[in-house]
Design a protein around this motif. Structure first.
Motif, PDB file in Angstrom:
ATOM      1  N   ARG A 135       0.855  -1.187   0.000  1.00  0.00           N
ATOM      2  CA  ARG A 135       0.000   0.000   0.000  1.00  0.00           C
ATOM      3  C   ARG A 135       0.890   1.235   0.000  1.00  0.00           C
ATOM      4  O   ARG A 135       1.783   1.362   0.836  1.00  0.00           O
ATOM      5  CB  ARG A 135      -0.899   0.027   1.230  1.00  0.00           C
ATOM      6  N   VAL A 136       0.613   2.149  -0.944  1.00  0.00           N
ATOM      7  CA  VAL A 136       1.272   3.443  -0.978  1.00  0.00           C
ATOM      8  C   VAL A 136       0.177   4.478  -0.803  1.00  0.00           C
ATOM      9  O   VAL A 136      -0.791   4.496  -1.563  1.00  0.00           O
ATOM     10  CB  VAL A 136       2.024   3.676  -2.308  1.00  0.00           C
ATOM     11  N   SER A 137       0.296   5.336   0.226  1.00  0.00           N
ATOM     12  CA  SER A 137      -0.732   6.334   0.513  1.00  0.00           C
ATOM     13  C   SER A 137      -0.117   7.707   0.705  1.00  0.00           C
ATOM     14  O   SER A 137       0.919   7.847   1.352  1.00  0.00           O
ATOM     15  CB  SER A 137      -1.499   5.989   1.795  1.00  0.00           C
ATOM     16  N   LEU A 138      -0.795   8.724   0.161  1.00  0.00           N
ATOM     17  CA  LEU A 138      -0.462  10.121   0.408  1.00  0.00           C
ATOM     18  C   LEU A 138      -1.599  10.693   1.224  1.00  0.00           C
ATOM     19  O   LEU A 138      -2.765  10.569   0.839  1.00  0.00           O
ATOM     20  CB  LEU A 138      -0.346  10.905  -0.898  1.00  0.00           C
ATOM     21  N   TYR A 139      -1.291  11.309   2.342  1.00  0.00           N
ATOM     22  CA  TYR A 139      -2.335  11.852   3.196  1.00  0.00           C
ATOM     23  C   TYR A 139      -2.548  13.331   2.925  1.00  0.00           C
ATOM     24  O   TYR A 139      -1.634  14.049   2.510  1.00  0.00           O
ATOM     25  CB  TYR A 139      -2.000  11.585   4.664  1.00  0.00           C
ATOM     26  N   GLU A 140      -3.781  13.795   3.141  1.00  0.00           N
ATOM     27  CA  GLU A 140      -4.143  15.194   2.898  1.00  0.00           C
ATOM     28  C   GLU A 140      -3.187  16.129   3.613  1.00  0.00           C
ATOM     29  O   GLU A 140      -2.706  17.096   3.048  1.00  0.00           O
ATOM     30  CB  GLU A 140      -5.579  15.473   3.363  1.00  0.00           C
ATOM     31  N   VAL A 141      -2.923  15.864   4.876  1.00  0.00           N
ATOM     32  CA  VAL A 141      -2.030  16.695   5.682  1.00  0.00           C
ATOM     33  C   VAL A 141      -1.089  15.765   6.440  1.00  0.00           C
ATOM     34  O   VAL A 141      -1.523  14.776   7.019  1.00  0.00           O
ATOM     35  CB  VAL A 141      -2.824  17.565   6.684  1.00  0.00           C
ATOM     36  N   GLY A 142       0.182  16.111   6.424  1.00  0.00           N
ATOM     37  CA  GLY A 142       1.164  15.291   7.124  1.00  0.00           C
ATOM     38  C   GLY A 142       1.584  15.900   8.439  1.00  0.00           C
ATOM     39  O   GLY A 142       1.061  16.936   8.860  1.00  0.00           O
ATOM     40  N   PRO A 143       2.534  15.289   9.099  1.00  0.00           N
ATOM     41  CA  PRO A 143       3.050  15.811  10.362  1.00  0.00           C
ATOM     42  C   PRO A 143       3.848  17.094  10.115  1.00  0.00           C
ATOM     43  O   PRO A 143       4.148  17.438   8.974  1.00  0.00           O
ATOM     44  CB  PRO A 143       3.950  14.681  10.864  1.00  0.00           C
ATOM     45  N   SER A 144       4.221  17.771  11.172  1.00  0.00           N
ATOM     46  CA  SER A 144       4.957  19.033  11.042  1.00  0.00           C
ATOM     47  C   SER A 144       6.299  18.853  10.327  1.00  0.00           C
ATOM     48  O   SER A 144       6.800  19.787   9.706  1.00  0.00           O
ATOM     49  CB  SER A 144       5.173  19.668  12.416  1.00  0.00           C
ATOM     50  N   SER A 145       6.854  17.660  10.368  1.00  0.00           N
ATOM     51  CA  SER A 145       8.121  17.406   9.672  1.00  0.00           C
ATOM     52  C   SER A 145       7.931  17.327   8.163  1.00  0.00           C
ATOM     53  O   SER A 145       8.887  17.380   7.404  1.00  0.00           O
ATOM     54  CB  SER A 145       8.748  16.110  10.183  1.00  0.00           C
ATOM     55  N   CYS A 146       6.693  17.222   7.726  1.00  0.00           N
ATOM     56  CA  CYS A 146       6.366  17.105   6.298  1.00  0.00           C
ATOM     57  C   CYS A 146       5.028  17.812   6.065  1.00  0.00           C
ATOM     58  O   CYS A 146       4.014  17.175   5.832  1.00  0.00           O
ATOM     59  CB  CYS A 146       6.281  15.623   5.927  1.00  0.00           C
ATOM     60  N   PRO A 147       5.010  19.141   6.146  1.00  0.00           N
ATOM     61  CA  PRO A 147       3.752  19.873   6.176  1.00  0.00           C
ATOM     62  C   PRO A 147       3.053  20.071   4.828  1.00  0.00           C
ATOM     63  O   PRO A 147       1.980  20.642   4.778  1.00  0.00           O
ATOM     64  CB  PRO A 147       4.169  21.229   6.747  1.00  0.00           C
ATOM     65  N   GLY A 148       3.641  19.598   3.744  1.00  0.00           N
ATOM     66  CA  GLY A 148       3.046  19.853   2.431  1.00  0.00           C
ATOM     67  C   GLY A 148       1.666  19.249   2.269  1.00  0.00           C
ATOM     68  O   GLY A 148       1.448  18.087   2.587  1.00  0.00           O
ATOM     69  N   PRO A 149       0.701  20.032   1.765  1.00  0.00           N
ATOM     70  CA  PRO A 149      -0.631  19.478   1.512  1.00  0.00           C
ATOM     71  C   PRO A 149      -0.609  18.616   0.247  1.00  0.00           C
ATOM     72  O   PRO A 149       0.250  18.783  -0.606  1.00  0.00           O
ATOM     73  CB  PRO A 149      -1.487  20.728   1.294  1.00  0.00           C
ATOM     74  N   THR A 150      -1.555  17.701   0.149  1.00  0.00           N
ATOM     75  CA  THR A 150      -1.670  16.880  -1.048  1.00  0.00           C
ATOM     76  C   THR A 150      -2.706  17.517  -1.950  1.00  0.00           C
ATOM     77  O   THR A 150      -3.849  17.711  -1.551  1.00  0.00           O
ATOM     78  CB  THR A 150      -2.099  15.443  -0.682  1.00  0.00           C
ATOM     79  N   GLY A 151      -2.280  17.868  -3.164  1.00  0.00           N
ATOM     80  CA  GLY A 151      -3.206  18.444  -4.138  1.00  0.00           C
ATOM     81  C   GLY A 151      -3.595  17.395  -5.155  1.00  0.00           C
ATOM     82  O   GLY A 151      -4.181  16.370  -4.814  1.00  0.00           O
ATOM     83  N   THR A 152      -3.236  17.623  -6.393  1.00  0.00           N
ATOM     84  CA  THR A 152      -3.414  16.629  -7.451  1.00  0.00           C
ATOM     85  C   THR A 152      -2.041  16.331  -8.022  1.00  0.00           C
ATOM     86  O   THR A 152      -1.135  17.161  -7.939  1.00  0.00           O
ATOM     87  CB  THR A 152      -4.339  17.144  -8.583  1.00  0.00           C
ATOM     88  N   GLY A 153      -1.878  15.161  -8.583  1.00  0.00           N
ATOM     89  CA  GLY A 153      -0.575  14.833  -9.145  1.00  0.00           C
ATOM     90  C   GLY A 153      -0.437  13.381  -9.522  1.00  0.00           C
ATOM     91  O   GLY A 153      -1.432  12.672  -9.711  1.00  0.00           O
TER      92      GLY A 153
END
Length: 163
Positions: A135-153
């Motif tokens: 399973r490979v998952s991208l979460y909408e919001v990550g922890p503070s160490s990885c704050p980038g939001p998930t858009g489209t891609g």
């Protein structure tokens, strides 16, 4: 008789010194000759995974890749010899989305166990458990160490037999 024994001993040494290096050369060729096999999967997404990554290292949410194909989550059956994975993400936000890799390595729990986390990409190929779905998952919001939001891609997932 002594001459015959000395001659046989020298002949044995000579044959052994010639056969030894040839054997070592053939072993090197066999090892160096291992062919890299890869399978690349590109998964387009329009929103992050509906699941949540818990602090316990378990992917608690359902990966809806089979019913909602554009989520940032994909389940991949591993093929023979696929023992490494490398992931890179090209997200429209320009950010580095938070992602996880998980497999169901503990059948006594109902969820898959997270064995790696990444921001935008895995820095190097990561070993996976052969024969188990990945399973490979991208979460909408990550922890503070990885704050980038998930858009489209697009997620590019490379499975291989060698690192």
């Amino acid at each position: 008789m002594k001459k015959l024994v000395v001659f046989l001993a020298l002949a044995g040494l000579l044959v052994g010194s010639v056969a030894g290096p040839a054997d070592a050369q053939s072993k090197k060729k066999k090892k160096a000759g291992r062919t890299r096999m890869e399978r690349t999967i590109e998964h387009e997404y329009t929103l992050g995974s509906p699941g949540i990554a818990t602090g316990a290292g378990v992917s608690a949410g359902a990966c809806l890749a089979s019913t909602v194909e554009q989520t940032g989550c994909v389940n991949i059956p591993l093929g023979p010899g696929e023992v490494f994975v490398k992931v890179s993400v090209a997200d429209s936000s320009g950010a580095q989305p938070f992602g996880i890799l998980a497999q169901d390595t503990d059948e006594s729990t109902p969820a898959s166990e997270i064995f790696a986390e990444f921001c935008g990409e895995t820095p190097q190929p990561i070993p996976v458990t052969p024969g188990l779905e990945l399973r490979v998952s991208l979460y909408e919001v990550g922890p503070s160490s990885c704050p980038g939001p998930t858009g489209t891609g697009t997620m590019t997932i490379v499975l291989s037999n060698l690192p």
